[in-house]
Scaffold this motif. Structure first.
Motif, PDB file in Angstrom:
ATOM      1  N   ALA A  16       1.185  -4.566  -9.820  1.00 23.13           N
ATOM      2  CA  ALA A  16       0.515  -5.994  -9.971  1.00 23.13           C
ATOM      3  C   ALA A  16       0.188  -6.363  -8.435  1.00 23.13           C
ATOM      4  O   ALA A  16      -1.046  -6.799  -8.351  1.00 23.13           O
ATOM      5  CB  ALA A  16       1.008  -6.917 -10.650  1.00 23.13           C
ATOM      6  N   ILE A  17       0.851  -6.132  -7.511  1.00 21.16           N
ATOM      7  CA  ILE A  17       0.743  -6.935  -6.231  1.00 21.16           C
ATOM      8  C   ILE A  17      -0.095  -5.815  -5.530  1.00 21.16           C
ATOM      9  O   ILE A  17      -1.209  -6.422  -4.909  1.00 21.16           O
ATOM     10  CB  ILE A  17       2.118  -6.668  -5.406  1.00 21.16           C
ATOM     11  CG1 ILE A  17       3.064  -7.832  -6.129  1.00 21.16           C
ATOM     12  CG2 ILE A  17       1.855  -7.484  -3.954  1.00 21.16           C
ATOM     13  CD1 ILE A  17       2.481  -9.095  -6.582  1.00 21.16           C
ATOM     14  N   PHE A  18      -0.041  -4.584  -5.822  1.00 20.44           N
ATOM     15  CA  PHE A  18      -1.119  -3.749  -5.020  1.00 20.44           C
ATOM     16  C   PHE A  18      -2.422  -4.041  -5.549  1.00 20.44           C
ATOM     17  O   PHE A  18      -3.516  -4.008  -4.775  1.00 20.44           O
ATOM     18  CB  PHE A  18      -0.766  -2.096  -5.222  1.00 20.44           C
ATOM     19  CG  PHE A  18      -1.564  -1.359  -4.764  1.00 20.44           C
ATOM     20  CD1 PHE A  18      -1.171  -1.036  -3.152  1.00 20.44           C
ATOM     21  CD2 PHE A  18      -2.506  -0.709  -4.983  1.00 20.44           C
ATOM     22  CE1 PHE A  18      -2.036  -0.066  -2.480  1.00 20.44           C
ATOM     23  CE2 PHE A  18      -3.531   0.205  -4.329  1.00 20.44           C
ATOM     24  CZ  PHE A  18      -3.287   0.506  -2.976  1.00 20.44           C
ATOM     25  N   ASP A  19      -2.600  -4.213  -7.000  1.00 23.89           N
ATOM     26  CA  ASP A  19      -3.989  -4.428  -7.343  1.00 23.89           C
ATOM     27  C   ASP A  19      -4.655  -5.725  -6.749  1.00 23.89           C
ATOM     28  O   ASP A  19      -5.904  -5.932  -6.520  1.00 23.89           O
ATOM     29  CB  ASP A  19      -3.924  -4.658  -9.019  1.00 23.89           C
ATOM     30  CG  ASP A  19      -3.605  -3.338  -9.580  1.00 23.89           C
ATOM     31  OD1 ASP A  19      -3.800  -2.280  -8.782  1.00 23.89           O
ATOM     32  OD2 ASP A  19      -3.403  -3.258 -10.734  1.00 23.89           O
ATOM     33  N   LEU A  20      -3.842  -6.878  -6.571  1.00 22.22           N
ATOM     34  CA  LEU A  20      -4.216  -8.121  -6.184  1.00 22.22           C
ATOM     35  C   LEU A  20      -4.621  -7.745  -4.504  1.00 22.22           C
ATOM     36  O   LEU A  20      -5.629  -8.351  -4.205  1.00 22.22           O
ATOM     37  CB  LEU A  20      -2.990  -9.163  -5.870  1.00 22.22           C
ATOM     38  CG  LEU A  20      -2.906  -9.756  -7.386  1.00 22.22           C
ATOM     39  CD1 LEU A  20      -1.486 -10.519  -7.201  1.00 22.22           C
ATOM     40  CD2 LEU A  20      -4.150 -10.602  -7.676  1.00 22.22           C
ATOM     41  N   LEU A  21      -3.901  -7.222  -3.835  1.00 24.25           N
ATOM     42  CA  LEU A  21      -4.369  -6.778  -2.476  1.00 24.25           C
ATOM     43  C   LEU A  21      -5.579  -5.584  -2.249  1.00 24.25           C
ATOM     44  O   LEU A  21      -6.534  -5.903  -1.415  1.00 24.25           O
ATOM     45  CB  LEU A  21      -3.310  -5.921  -1.573  1.00 24.25           C
ATOM     46  CG  LEU A  21      -1.889  -6.859  -1.432  1.00 24.25           C
ATOM     47  CD1 LEU A  21      -0.814  -6.079  -1.024  1.00 24.25           C
ATOM     48  CD2 LEU A  21      -2.211  -7.836  -0.437  1.00 24.25           C
ATOM     49  N   SER A  22      -5.583  -4.794  -3.226  1.00 25.98           N
ATOM     50  CA  SER A  22      -6.549  -3.671  -3.074  1.00 25.98           C
ATOM     51  C   SER A  22      -7.940  -3.665  -3.843  1.00 25.98           C
ATOM     52  O   SER A  22      -8.769  -2.707  -3.847  1.00 25.98           O
ATOM     53  CB  SER A  22      -5.897  -2.410  -3.458  1.00 25.98           C
ATOM     54  OG  SER A  22      -5.539  -2.207  -4.820  1.00 25.98           O
ATOM     55  N   THR A  23      -8.150  -5.001  -4.712  1.00 28.13           N
ATOM     56  CA  THR A  23      -9.217  -5.097  -5.587  1.00 28.13           C
ATOM     57  C   THR A  23     -10.008  -6.375  -5.102  1.00 28.13           C
ATOM     58  O   THR A  23      -9.481  -7.199  -4.561  1.00 28.13           O
ATOM     59  CB  THR A  23      -8.955  -5.208  -6.925  1.00 28.13           C
ATOM     60  OG1 THR A  23      -8.284  -6.191  -7.310  1.00 28.13           O
ATOM     61  CG2 THR A  23      -8.253  -3.810  -7.291  1.00 28.13           C
ATOM     62  N   SER A  24     -11.256  -6.010  -5.204  1.00 27.28           N
ATOM     63  CA  SER A  24     -12.041  -7.499  -4.713  1.00 27.28           C
ATOM     64  C   SER A  24     -11.913  -8.522  -5.810  1.00 27.28           C
ATOM     65  O   SER A  24     -11.659  -9.654  -5.351  1.00 27.28           O
ATOM     66  CB  SER A  24     -13.640  -7.221  -5.292  1.00 27.28           C
ATOM     67  OG  SER A  24     -14.126  -5.929  -4.497  1.00 27.28           O
ATOM     68  N   GLU A  25     -11.504  -8.460  -6.958  1.00 24.73           N
ATOM     69  CA  GLU A  25     -11.293  -9.448  -7.962  1.00 24.73           C
ATOM     70  C   GLU A  25      -9.720  -9.881  -7.670  1.00 24.73           C
ATOM     71  O   GLU A  25      -9.673 -11.024  -7.482  1.00 24.73           O
ATOM     72  CB  GLU A  25     -11.328  -8.974  -9.480  1.00 24.73           C
ATOM     73  CG  GLU A  25     -11.109 -10.084 -10.526  1.00 24.73           C
ATOM     74  CD  GLU A  25     -12.249 -11.048 -10.288  1.00 24.73           C
ATOM     75  OE1 GLU A  25     -11.950 -12.332 -10.269  1.00 24.73           O
ATOM     76  OE2 GLU A  25     -13.106 -10.857  -9.619  1.00 24.73           O
ATOM     77  N   GLY A  26      -8.700  -8.958  -7.016  1.00 25.71           N
ATOM     78  CA  GLY A  26      -7.625  -9.352  -6.724  1.00 25.71           C
ATOM     79  C   GLY A  26      -7.519 -10.425  -5.589  1.00 25.71           C
ATOM     80  O   GLY A  26      -6.963 -11.607  -5.487  1.00 25.71           O
ATOM     81  N   ARG A  27      -8.316  -9.916  -4.416  1.00 20.17           N
ATOM     82  CA  ARG A  27      -8.354 -10.648  -3.124  1.00 20.17           C
ATOM     83  C   ARG A  27      -9.024 -12.090  -3.606  1.00 20.17           C
ATOM     84  O   ARG A  27      -8.490 -13.197  -2.907  1.00 20.17           O
ATOM     85  CB  ARG A  27      -9.187  -9.734  -1.947  1.00 20.17           C
ATOM     86  CG  ARG A  27      -8.232  -8.614  -1.805  1.00 20.17           C
ATOM     87  CD  ARG A  27      -9.203  -7.933  -0.565  1.00 20.17           C
ATOM     88  NE  ARG A  27     -10.264  -7.220  -1.013  1.00 20.17           N
ATOM     89  CZ  ARG A  27     -10.299  -6.113  -1.586  1.00 20.17           C
ATOM     90  NH1 ARG A  27      -9.296  -5.142  -1.409  1.00 20.17           N
ATOM     91  NH2 ARG A  27     -11.801  -5.388  -2.077  1.00 20.17           N
ATOM     92  N   LYS A  28     -10.049 -11.789  -4.361  1.00 20.60           N
ATOM     93  CA  LYS A  28     -10.665 -13.223  -4.432  1.00 20.60           C
ATOM     94  C   LYS A  28      -9.517 -14.289  -5.113  1.00 20.60           C
ATOM     95  O   LYS A  28      -9.882 -15.301  -5.169  1.00 20.60           O
ATOM     96  CB  LYS A  28     -11.849 -13.122  -5.571  1.00 20.60           C
ATOM     97  CG  LYS A  28     -12.662 -14.279  -5.786  1.00 20.60           C
ATOM     98  CD  LYS A  28     -13.896 -14.000  -6.800  1.00 20.60           C
ATOM     99  CE  LYS A  28     -14.486 -15.238  -7.179  1.00 20.60           C
ATOM    100  NZ  LYS A  28     -15.577 -14.946  -8.038  1.00 20.60           N
ATOM    101  N   LYS A  29      -8.630 -13.812  -5.965  1.00 19.26           N
ATOM    102  CA  LYS A  29      -7.698 -14.799  -6.615  1.00 19.26           C
ATOM    103  C   LYS A  29      -6.933 -15.494  -5.851  1.00 19.26           C
ATOM    104  O   LYS A  29      -6.404 -16.666  -6.128  1.00 19.26           O
ATOM    105  CB  LYS A  29      -6.968 -13.932  -7.455  1.00 19.26           C
ATOM    106  CG  LYS A  29      -7.844 -13.560  -8.859  1.00 19.26           C
ATOM    107  CD  LYS A  29      -6.785 -12.584  -9.859  1.00 19.26           C
ATOM    108  CE  LYS A  29      -7.639 -12.215 -10.820  1.00 19.26           C
ATOM    109  NZ  LYS A  29      -6.624 -11.648 -11.860  1.00 19.26           N
ATOM    110  N   PHE A  30      -6.620 -15.131  -4.584  1.00 16.88           N
ATOM    111  CA  PHE A  30      -5.451 -15.610  -3.658  1.00 16.88           C
ATOM    112  C   PHE A  30      -5.776 -15.670  -2.334  1.00 16.88           C
ATOM    113  O   PHE A  30      -5.476 -16.479  -1.429  1.00 16.88           O
ATOM    114  CB  PHE A  30      -4.172 -14.942  -3.734  1.00 16.88           C
ATOM    115  CG  PHE A  30      -4.024 -13.677  -3.005  1.00 16.88           C
ATOM    116  CD1 PHE A  30      -3.412 -13.758  -1.625  1.00 16.88           C
ATOM    117  CD2 PHE A  30      -4.213 -12.382  -3.530  1.00 16.88           C
ATOM    118  CE1 PHE A  30      -3.574 -12.478  -0.933  1.00 16.88           C
ATOM    119  CE2 PHE A  30      -4.303 -11.066  -2.696  1.00 16.88           C
ATOM    120  CZ  PHE A  30      -3.671 -11.209  -1.383  1.00 16.88           C
TER     121      PHE A  30
END
Length: 140
Positions: A16-30
């Protein structure tokens, strides 16, 4: 040149953490207002209008994500925690002496918002271009 190192424990698993870091949508969230990726380049746009094209240097799911970030090297390392969850280590290499205080504090802001989003589904940022880091707001 200086090195910044921060550690963060998260309740969420490494995938889940890797997805936040490595995807456009994930990075936009935080992290940024937008952070779209095209051919290994992330186009970050921040609330104050600043933009940066960041090259992805390494992506090893769900263990490591490295990128060029404002002419420095940022490494995120993710390890499963013995008590479940994830231990994240951020290393930011080649930070100039003059940028160190702001960059060091900036990573705390980014990492604490990552924790809020990952573990509590809560974005702590204000998303107001008139209330950014430039005006002294920590919730930019």
């Amino acid at each position: 040149m200086k090195v910044i190192t921060w550690k963060l424990h998260l309740k969420s698993d490494p995938n889940a953490i890797f997805d936040l870091l490595s995807t456009s949508e994930g990075r936009k969230k935080f992290w940024a207002e937008t952070a779209t990726e095209d051919k290994g380049i992330i186009h970050f746009v921040f609330p104050n209008g600043q933009a940066y094209d960041s090259k992805i240097i390494k992506a090893i799911p769900p263990r490591a994500f490295h990128l060029d970030y404002f002419n420095s090297l940022v490494k995120f390392h993710l390890e499963p925690s013995e008590n479940r969850g994830t231990d994240l280590i951020l290393i930011n290499e080649n930070v100039t002496e003059s940028d160190f205080p702001e960059v060091n504090a900036g990573w705390i802001s980014v990492l604490m918002n990552l924790k809020a989003v990952a573990d509590f589904q809560c974005d702590l940022r204000n998303h107001n271009p008139k209330k950014t880091w430039d005006q002294g707001y920590v919730d930019n």
